[in-house]
Scaffold this motif. Sequence first.
Motif, PDB file in Angstrom:
ATOM      1  N   SER A  61      37.590  47.824  36.830  1.00  0.00           N
ATOM      2  CA  SER A  61      38.544  46.793  37.266  1.00  0.00           C
ATOM      3  C   SER A  61      39.971  47.291  37.086  1.00  0.00           C
ATOM      4  O   SER A  61      40.838  47.038  37.934  1.00  0.00           O
ATOM      5  CB  SER A  61      38.352  45.505  36.474  1.00  0.00           C
ATOM      6  OG  SER A  61      37.096  44.944  36.742  1.00  0.00           O
ATOM      7  N   GLN A  97      37.299  39.971  40.429  1.00  0.00           N
ATOM      8  CA  GLN A  97      35.961  39.852  39.839  1.00  0.00           C
ATOM      9  C   GLN A  97      35.556  38.375  39.673  1.00  0.00           C
ATOM     10  O   GLN A  97      34.406  38.028  39.867  1.00  0.00           O
ATOM     11  CB  GLN A  97      35.946  40.575  38.488  1.00  0.00           C
ATOM     12  CG  GLN A  97      34.542  40.806  37.952  1.00  0.00           C
ATOM     13  CD  GLN A  97      34.517  41.846  36.855  1.00  0.00           C
ATOM     14  OE1 GLN A  97      35.520  42.419  36.481  1.00  0.00           O
ATOM     15  NE2 GLN A  97      33.340  42.104  36.328  1.00  0.00           N
ATOM     16  N   ASP A 167      35.893  43.825  43.731  1.00  0.00           N
ATOM     17  CA  ASP A 167      35.478  44.003  42.338  1.00  0.00           C
ATOM     18  C   ASP A 167      34.215  43.185  42.064  1.00  0.00           C
ATOM     19  O   ASP A 167      34.280  41.973  41.839  1.00  0.00           O
ATOM     20  CB  ASP A 167      36.602  43.559  41.404  1.00  0.00           C
ATOM     21  CG  ASP A 167      36.405  44.088  39.993  1.00  0.00           C
ATOM     22  OD1 ASP A 167      35.306  44.610  39.709  1.00  0.00           O
ATOM     23  OD2 ASP A 167      37.337  43.987  39.182  1.00  0.00           O
ATOM     24  N   GLU A 168      33.090  43.823  42.130  1.00  0.00           N
ATOM     25  CA  GLU A 168      31.778  43.168  41.963  1.00  0.00           C
ATOM     26  C   GLU A 168      31.705  41.869  42.749  1.00  0.00           C
ATOM     27  O   GLU A 168      31.499  40.791  42.199  1.00  0.00           O
ATOM     28  CB  GLU A 168      31.519  42.897  40.479  1.00  0.00           C
ATOM     29  CG  GLU A 168      31.344  44.189  39.715  1.00  0.00           C
ATOM     30  CD  GLU A 168      31.012  43.929  38.253  1.00  0.00           C
ATOM     31  OE1 GLU A 168      30.258  42.987  37.988  1.00  0.00           O
ATOM     32  OE2 GLU A 168      31.500  44.674  37.402  1.00  0.00           O
TER      33      GLU A 168
HETATM   34 MG   LIG Z   1      35.460  44.709  35.804  1.00  0.00          MG
END
Ligand SMILES: [Mg+2]
Lengths: 279, 259
Positions: A61, A97, A167-168
């Motif tokens: 991240s 995220q 991010d994910e």
């Molecule tokens: Mg992360």
Amino acid sequence: MNNDALEQQALRQASAGQGLALHLEALHKAYGSRPVLERLDLQIEPGEFVAIVGRSGCGKSTLLRLIAGLEIPSAGSVRVGGRSGPGAHPGLRFMFQDPRLLPWRRVLANVALGLSPAERPRAQEVLAQVGLAERAGEWPAALSGGQRQRVALARALVHEPAALLLDEPLGALDALTRIEMQQLIEDLWRRRGFTAVLVTHDVAEAVALADRVILIEAGRITLDERVNLPRPRHRGSPAFAALEEHILNRVLQRPGSAPQEEDPHPAAALDLDALRWAV
Amino acid sequence: MTLKTSLLRQLAPWSLPILLLAFWQAASSFGWLSTRILPSPWAVVAAFIALSASGELWQHVQVSTLRALSGFVIGGGLGLLLGLLTGALKTAETLLDSTLQMIRNIPPLALIPLVILWFGIDEEAKLFLVSLGVFFPIYINTFHGIRAIDKGLIEMGKSYGLSAGGLYREIILPGALPSILVGVRFSLGFMWVILIVAETISAQSGIGYMTMNAREFLQTDVVLLGILLYALLGKLADVLAKGLERVSLRWHPSYQNSH
Ligand SMILES: [Mg+2]
Ligand SMILES: Nc1ncnc2c1ncn2[C@@H]1O[C@H](COP(=O)(O)OP(=O)(O)OP(=O)(O)O)[C@@H](O)[C@H]1O
């Protein structure tokens, strides 16, 4: 004259659909005295799809936030589309995220955030693409975690960015929706040609989507693996499985991680090499 | 059967007040209770009818309401403005906030002697006191409302290309709104308290003047009517504020089931 026209054309091409190049040089980031990234070099071509994997807390991240201009490097440089310096590149969008939806705006208004009035109709379209057209009028609080993630994905895609950092993005989705969303991201990426950087915990997802899979360990890139499988990729294929296994082994630091060297598990490595060049 | 019980259950909370009222009326009618101490409920109703028929009552209510509202607009507006400024700008905070926090420790009512010296017993005195009382609840709640906004949302807004104006409109104001409305409700209550005191001490019109005047002539029914009017107006302000909350916080999970 002729030269001028050519230049114009090149410029137009660059602004229409071409992605941004990302250049990270000797990038260093520390929080207090604890280094997170150390002398990291990474070149990403315009339009390339790169997946970043690594253990939790390894700095994935942080790396994305540095690229997005949300963190200032402790040392080294970040250039996005040739531009460096404070603030984000306007053509870049970051899907965080956590969904970060505005609880006081309805779903559609959340997707349309930051769009000009003329662009606003696009929001409904993109919302339909992530399968949430009929939830447009609801408050984010009424959505499930996975649905919120999809709204955030729509919000990032609606801007038609030249570089998209994810991010994910699909972490909270069930396996089926996950594959659907992966296909959506891949589809849009192929159509629009933006540069994509995807952080994921799921090695299969990385292999399914990316041109390159990068592993971050101890603040450095310790694996930079090209994925030369034809698209659309089939998860069931032996080449896919072999590559996934190879990267997974490397992430877990199990033996069998270096196919080129003398290897206790030559079968998997051989398979992989053969197949990689067969396609 | 079940309809009957549910009706009974709804009426039950009212039984005690009604009983008390009946007892009170009886006590006055039979002379157990001197009208100098407490008038009968019926006398209060009669005073209400007489005063509203002559138009006197409405004039006082109008004057008081106008005072309350103009004080609220001035003090509340300033509180909101300064709260938005100090909440969002670090320099404004360092310049203003500690000064304002110091002034906050002075109860507005403690200023009454000074205010009378400054403004006499004119309208400005009451306007000043109400504005001051209303200012701080709104200022402080606006400031803290902005401070409490999720930093992630502001970061998101910036990175999604919102301008400074857009950031205010889309994120900062709506994010601080729940807290601002708490300040509004609080200051509305405070607004009446201060006005009651200010009008009771020095005024030539308004509900407070009406009750103080009636006290001199031992008209306890009018005094009680004035007290009830204050209670009613206070309640009205609270209901309005709650309605405003319900409308503007529809998105908030705690308002979601009540639509
Ligand atoms: Mg992360
Ligand atoms: N603002 C911050 N202040 C101090 N330390 C931080 C900050 N942000 C991140 N870190 C630290 O930097 C390291 C990397 O964090 P980062 O969020 O980049 O990890 P990650 O790889 O994204 O992990 P995950 O997969 O769990 O999301 C962690 O050890 C974290 O504690």
